[in-house]
Write a protein that holds these residues in place. Sequence first.
Motif, PDB file in Angstrom:
ATOM      1  N   ARG A 149       0.837  -1.209   0.000  1.00 51.70           N
ATOM      2  CA  ARG A 149       0.000   0.000   0.000  1.00 51.70           C
ATOM      3  C   ARG A 149       0.870   1.256   0.000  1.00 51.70           C
ATOM      4  NH1 ARG A 149      -3.638  -2.494   3.304  1.00 51.70           N
ATOM      5  NH2 ARG A 149      -2.564  -1.810   5.186  1.00 51.70           N
ATOM      6  N   ALA A 152       2.538   1.666  -3.396  1.00 49.82           N
ATOM      7  CA  ALA A 152       1.554   2.028  -4.428  1.00 49.82           C
ATOM      8  C   ALA A 152       1.245   3.525  -4.348  1.00 49.82           C
ATOM      9  CB  ALA A 152       0.285   1.196  -4.280  1.00 49.82           C
ATOM     10  N   LYS A 153       1.282   4.087  -3.160  1.00 52.07           N
ATOM     11  CA  LYS A 153       1.035   5.522  -2.980  1.00 52.07           C
ATOM     12  C   LYS A 153       2.160   6.340  -3.614  1.00 52.07           C
ATOM     13  CE  LYS A 153      -1.458   6.314   1.222  1.00 52.07           C
ATOM     14  NZ  LYS A 153      -1.182   6.534   2.644  1.00 52.07           N
ATOM     15  N   THR A 156       2.817   6.391  -8.704  1.00 51.57           N
ATOM     16  CA  THR A 156       1.444   6.702  -9.112  1.00 51.57           C
ATOM     17  C   THR A 156       0.987   5.943 -10.360  1.00 51.57           C
ATOM     18  OG1 THR A 156       2.444   8.640 -10.101  1.00 51.57           O
ATOM     19  CG2 THR A 156       1.202   8.989  -8.067  1.00 51.57           C
ATOM     20  N   ASP A 157       1.936   5.490 -11.182  1.00 52.83           N
ATOM     21  CA  ASP A 157       1.490   4.860 -12.430  1.00 52.83           C
ATOM     22  C   ASP A 157       1.266   3.345 -12.293  1.00 52.83           C
ATOM     23  OD1 ASP A 157       4.179   4.551 -12.030  1.00 52.83           O
ATOM     24  OD2 ASP A 157       4.724   4.687 -14.147  1.00 52.83           O
ATOM     25  N   LEU A 158       1.331   2.817 -11.083  1.00 52.75           N
ATOM     26  CA  LEU A 158       1.101   1.381 -10.907  1.00 52.75           C
ATOM     27  C   LEU A 158      -0.026   1.161  -9.904  1.00 52.75           C
ATOM     28  CD1 LEU A 158       4.732  -0.019 -10.616  1.00 52.75           C
ATOM     29  CD2 LEU A 158       3.172  -0.304 -12.518  1.00 52.75           C
ATOM     30  N   ASP A 159      -0.816   0.112 -10.107  1.00 52.32           N
ATOM     31  CA  ASP A 159      -1.881  -0.138  -9.140  1.00 52.32           C
ATOM     32  C   ASP A 159      -1.387  -1.075  -8.035  1.00 52.32           C
ATOM     33  OD1 ASP A 159      -1.845  -2.652 -10.192  1.00 52.32           O
ATOM     34  OD2 ASP A 159      -3.752  -2.465 -11.253  1.00 52.32           O
ATOM     35  N   TYR A 160      -2.204  -1.215  -7.024  1.00 49.06           N
ATOM     36  CA  TYR A 160      -1.833  -1.977  -5.837  1.00 49.06           C
ATOM     37  C   TYR A 160      -1.387  -3.410  -6.172  1.00 49.06           C
ATOM     38  CZ  TYR A 160      -2.288  -4.650  -1.556  1.00 49.06           C
ATOM     39  OH  TYR A 160      -2.034  -5.501  -0.511  1.00 49.06           O
ATOM     40  N   GLU A 161      -2.163  -4.097  -7.030  1.00 42.46           N
ATOM     41  CA  GLU A 161      -1.852  -5.501  -7.349  1.00 42.46           C
ATOM     42  C   GLU A 161      -0.463  -5.629  -7.979  1.00 42.46           C
ATOM     43  OE1 GLU A 161      -3.580  -7.927  -6.326  1.00 42.46           O
ATOM     44  OE2 GLU A 161      -5.233  -6.671  -5.615  1.00 42.46           O
ATOM     45  N   ALA A 162      -0.155  -4.711  -8.904  1.00 40.99           N
ATOM     46  CA  ALA A 162       1.139  -4.765  -9.591  1.00 40.99           C
ATOM     47  C   ALA A 162       2.268  -4.519  -8.594  1.00 40.99           C
ATOM     48  CB  ALA A 162       1.174  -3.732 -10.711  1.00 40.99           C
TER      49      ALA A 162
END
Length: 219
Positions: A149, A152-153, A156-162
């Motif tokens: 988490r 991921a913050k 910015t260009d990647l989502d949590y799962e990635a």
Amino acid sequence: MRVIAIDGPAGSGKSTVARAVAKRLELRYLDTGAMYRAVVFAVLRNGEDPADHEFAARTARDIELDIGLDKVMVNGVDATIEIRGPEVTRAVSVVAANADVRRELVSRQREWTERNGGGVLEGRDIGTVVFPNAELKVYLTADPEERARRRAKEVTDLDYEAVAADIARRDAFDSGRKADPLTEAVDAVIIDTTGMSIDQVVDKIERLLAAATPSEGQA
Ligand code: DC
């Protein structure tokens, strides 16, 4: 010479905590992960494969590095943004597993510390390899979900799962490699930062330092 070692996996809060500790103690701060990332950056800029052991080792020896607090210069080029990008991040574990790259960077980290009369160093092997006699060794951890988490913050260009998948992959690689694997020093203080604020972690480190350092008149 005052040396504080802060190790731990990705997203454990190392960078933020180490910066804050350095500021409070008026010591210089060194992000050793940025050095491994800088080598990858230089290899990729040359169009070479980071898995090429000899080329990566030569790059580490020849590279001109300036790791500042907010700016990373590699061979005179501003690499601050790119060293955090997905391309470098993908390839960094393989370069960090290269024993010849490690030997060169560890030696530069020791020189940097001597030159600056001590420092707060963050990485994976500071307490185990670079400065086994550090005044204080801290090993930061946090739940994998919380670490993902936090990262991921930042990215910015990647989502949590990635991010979670990438952190799990790098953790496994960094802990499983032969050369200086990520592991806590036997005498490191382990701090689980899950649910803790940065200030709480920094306060705890300050208390540990105060407890370890005899106050004047007591020595
Ligand atoms: O902390 P970071 O994500 O910027 O580190 C980048 C990579 O470098 C990471 O995969 C582990 C490696 N590393 C290392 O092996 N030894 C260090 N002292 C610092 C980082």
